[in-house]
Design a protein around this motif. Structure first.
Motif, PDB file in Angstrom:
ATOM      1  N   ARG A  52       0.805  -1.232   0.000  1.00 36.42           N
ATOM      2  CA  ARG A  52       0.000   0.000   0.000  1.00 36.42           C
ATOM      3  C   ARG A  52       0.835   1.278   0.000  1.00 36.42           C
ATOM      4  O   ARG A  52       0.478   2.248  -0.679  1.00 36.42           O
ATOM      5  N   PRO A  53       1.949   1.351   0.759  1.00 37.80           N
ATOM      6  CA  PRO A  53       2.754   2.579   0.684  1.00 37.80           C
ATOM      7  C   PRO A  53       3.242   2.900  -0.721  1.00 37.80           C
ATOM      8  O   PRO A  53       3.342   4.080  -1.087  1.00 37.80           O
ATOM      9  N   ALA A  54       3.549   1.889  -1.526  1.00 43.36           N
ATOM     10  CA  ALA A  54       4.021   2.152  -2.888  1.00 43.36           C
ATOM     11  C   ALA A  54       2.961   2.886  -3.690  1.00 43.36           C
ATOM     12  O   ALA A  54       3.258   3.859  -4.403  1.00 43.36           O
ATOM     13  N   ALA A  55       1.715   2.437  -3.591  1.00 42.46           N
ATOM     14  CA  ALA A  55       0.635   3.085  -4.336  1.00 42.46           C
ATOM     15  C   ALA A  55       0.464   4.537  -3.904  1.00 42.46           C
ATOM     16  O   ALA A  55       0.362   5.450  -4.735  1.00 42.46           O
ATOM     17  N   LEU A  56       0.448   4.769  -2.601  1.00 41.58           N
ATOM     18  CA  LEU A  56       0.258   6.128  -2.094  1.00 41.58           C
ATOM     19  C   LEU A  56       1.431   7.034  -2.457  1.00 41.58           C
ATOM     20  O   LEU A  56       1.240   8.201  -2.829  1.00 41.58           O
ATOM     21  N   LEU A  57       2.645   6.500  -2.355  1.00 39.49           N
ATOM     22  CA  LEU A  57       3.828   7.314  -2.631  1.00 39.49           C
ATOM     23  C   LEU A  57       3.922   7.700  -4.099  1.00 39.49           C
ATOM     24  O   LEU A  57       4.373   8.803  -4.430  1.00 39.49           O
ATOM     25  N   LEU A  58       3.517   6.819  -5.005  1.00 35.80           N
ATOM     26  CA  LEU A  58       3.569   7.155  -6.425  1.00 35.80           C
ATOM     27  C   LEU A  58       2.561   8.233  -6.789  1.00 35.80           C
ATOM     28  O   LEU A  58       2.844   9.130  -7.592  1.00 35.80           O
ATOM     29  N   VAL A  59       1.369   8.176  -6.188  1.00 36.47           N
ATOM     30  CA  VAL A  59       0.398   9.250  -6.398  1.00 36.47           C
ATOM     31  C   VAL A  59       0.950  10.558  -5.838  1.00 36.47           C
ATOM     32  O   VAL A  59       0.860  11.626  -6.462  1.00 36.47           O
ATOM     33  N   LEU A  60       1.551  10.478  -4.642  1.00 36.34           N
ATOM     34  CA  LEU A  60       2.148  11.666  -4.027  1.00 36.34           C
ATOM     35  C   LEU A  60       3.261  12.234  -4.890  1.00 36.34           C
ATOM     36  O   LEU A  60       3.393  13.459  -5.033  1.00 36.34           O
ATOM     37  N   LEU A  61       4.073  11.366  -5.487  1.00 40.09           N
ATOM     38  CA  LEU A  61       5.167  11.825  -6.330  1.00 40.09           C
ATOM     39  C   LEU A  61       4.650  12.636  -7.510  1.00 40.09           C
ATOM     40  O   LEU A  61       5.185  13.705  -7.830  1.00 40.09           O
TER      41      LEU A  61
END
Length: 427
Positions: free
Chosen positions: A79-88
Motif C-alpha cells: 500500500r505505501p508504494a501506491a500512495l507514494l507514487l500518487v504523491l510523487l
C-alpha cells in the motif's frame, strides 16, 4: 520468527502486476522530469550553476526518506508504494506550478526527493517479493518497464511542450495514471498479512516467510536472523552494505552516461542538437530492451551476469572515450547501456535472495539507499574528471568504475553467501 505463506497463482500474478505497474509510474515521472528540467529552470529564472545547486536537494530529501519507507513497507506491504507514487506525481505538479526562484525550487525538490526515494524503496521491495514468490524473474523486467516508461514519457513531454502545454501538465498526467494504477499496485496477496503475523510471533520456528516452506536456508544476504529491537526480526547489515556499494558503482556509471552523453557528443565531437539529444534516449532505450531480454539470464547466475555486464559497460565507455565521430560514440553508448542495464537489477535480486517478507522493506532500503549515493555522485564524478583531464578522460574514468565492479563482484557474492550463523551487525 517466520511463517510459511501459501500464495495462490492469482496472488503471485497480482504481485508481478503490482511491481510492473509501480515501475511504469516511476519511470513515467522521471521521464517527464528529465524532459521538463529546461522549462522549469527558465520558469525559476536560474542559470545552470544555480540549477545544479537546487538539484542537490533531490538527494537531500531522498536519503532520509528511504529508511522510513523500508519500515512502512515491512508494516503495510504494497500500500505505501501506491500512495507514494500518487504523491510523487502530485509533488511534481506542485513543483512545476510554484518554482519561481532558487528557494522555492529547492524546497519543492527536497519534497520531490523524499517522495521519490521512498517510492523507489517501496517498488523495489514489491518487485523483490514478487520475484521470490513467483520463482521467476521480476526485478530485471520491472526495471525494464521503468526504462521503457522513461523513454515514452520524455518523448510525450517533449511533444506536449512543443504544442505549448504548461509545464505542470505532464506531472498531472503522471499523478492521474498513478491514481488509476493504485488499486493494482496495492492489490491483495497475503504477504502483508504474513508480515503482521510474523511480527506477532505466530508460525513455526525455522519456516520461511518467503513462501518456500521447509527448513530455513543459510542466510546469503540480509535475511531475518536474530530478534531485533521490539521483537522485530533483525537484518544483517554488512552484506546489504556490500551489495549497495556495488550498486553505487553501477548507478554511477549508468547516470554518468545518461547525464553527460549529449554534452559529450556536442562538445567533444561537434554533433548537432538533434544528434546530441538522441544520446540519452538511445541509452535509455537500449537499457530497456536489454532488461526485458536478459530478465531470465540475470536471475540465473548473478556473478557471471555482473562480471560480463560490467566488462561490457567498461568496453562501451572506453569506446566513447576513444570515438573519432558521433556515430562511433553512439555505438559505444549502446554497448555501455547494454552492460550497465543488468547490473543493479541483478544486485538487487541477489540481495533479496532469502530475505524474509517481514524485513524486506528495511533490507531494500539499505541496498537502494547506498546505491543511490552512486547515482548522485556519477555526474559529479564525470565533471571532476572532465575539469582535470577533459571529457574523453572522464569517460575513461567511468570505464574504471565498471572494471572495479567487475573485479569486486565475484568476491563480494562469495563472501555474503558464506554461511555466517548469527554473526554480523544487525539493525
Amino acid at each position: 520468527m517466520c511463517i510459511v505463506t501459501h500464495m495462490s497463482g492469482s496472488e503471485i500474478v497480482s504481485g508481478r502486476r503490482a511491481a510492473y505497474a509501480g515501475f511504469v509510474v516511476f519511470g513515467a515521472f522521471w521521464g517527464a522530469w528529465g524532459a521538463s528540467v529546461p522549462a522549469i529552470r527558465d520558469q525559476a529564472g536560474l542559470d545552470d550553476g544555480r540549477l545544479g545547486l537546487a538539484l542537490l536537494f533531490v538527494g537531500a530529501g531522498a536519503l532520509p526518506a528511504m529508511p522510513a519507507a523500508g519500515v512502512a513497507v515491512d508494516r503495510w506491504g504494497r500500500r505505501p508504494a501506491a500512495l507514494l507514487l500518487v504523491l510523487l506525481g502530485a509533488v511534481g505538479t506542485a513543483v512545476a506550478l510554484t518554482a519561481r526562484d532558487l528557494w522555492s525550487l529547492s524546497a519543492g525538490l527536497a519534497l520531490l526527493g523524499a517522495a521519490s526515494g521512498a517510492a523507489d524503496v517501496a517498488i523495489n521491495a514489491a518487485a523483490g517479493a514478487a520475484e521470490q514468490a513467483a520463482g521467476r524473474p521480476v526485478i530485471t523486467r520491472a526495471h525494464g518497464f521503468f526504462s521503457a516508461s522513461v523513454v515514452l514519457a520524455s518523448l510525450s513531454t517533449g511533444l506536449l511542450a512543443g504544442a505549448g502545454a504548461p509545464a505542470f501538465l505532464p506531472f498531472l498526467l503522471v499523478a492521474l495514471v498513478a491514481a488509476g494504477l493504485a488499486p493494482v499496485i496495492a492489490a491483495g496477496g497475503r504477504a502483508g498479512a504474513a508480515d503482521r503475523a510474523a511480527r506477532r510471533g505466530t508460525g513455526t520456528p525455522g519456516e520461511r516467510a518467503d513462501g518456500g516452506g521447509g527448513p530455513a536456508r543459510a542466510r546469503p544476504a540480509g535475511e531475518a536472523a536474530p530478534e531485533g529491537r521490539a521483537g522485530r526480526p533483525a537484518v544483517r547489515l554488512a552484506p546489504l552494505l556490500l551489495f549497495g556499494g556495488l550498486g553505487a558503482l553501477a548507478f554511477a556509471a549508468e547516470n554518468a552516461h545518461q547525464s553527460w552523453g549529449a554534452v559529450y557528443l556536442a562538445d567533444v565531437l561537434g554533433a548537432g542538437p538533434v544528434l546530441a539529444a538522441a544520446a540519452p534516449a538511445v541509452f535509455a532505450a537500449v537499457v530497456a530492451v536489454t532488461r526485458f531480454s536478459a530478465g531470465r539470464v540475470a536471475s540465473w547466475r548473478a556473478a557471471t551476469v555482473l562480471v560480463c555486464g560490467a566488462v561490457t559497460a567498461a568496453a562501451g565507455s572506453s569506446a566513447v572515450a576513444a570515438a573519432p565521430s558521433a556515430p562511433v560514440a553512439l555505438a559505444g553508448l549502446v554497448l555501455a547501456a547494454a552492460g550497465t542495464a543488468v547490473l543493479f537489477p541483478t544486485l538487487l535480486a541477489a540481495a533479496n535472495d532469502g530475505v524474509g517478507h517481514a524485513v524486506r522493506g528495511r533490507a531494500t532500503s539499505v541496498v537502494t539507499g547506498v546505491a543511490y549515493l552512486g547515482f548522485l555522485a556519477g555526474p559529479v564524478y564525470v565533471g571532476w574528471w572532465a575539469d582535470a583531464t577533459g571529457l574523453p578522460g572522464a569517460m575513461g574514468a567511468v570505464a574504471a568504475l565498471s572494471l572495479a565492479l567487475a573485479l569486486a563482484a565475484w568476491p563480494v557474492l562469495r563472501a555474503v553467501r558464506r554461511p555466517t550463523g548469527n554473526k554480523g551487525c544487525t539493525f
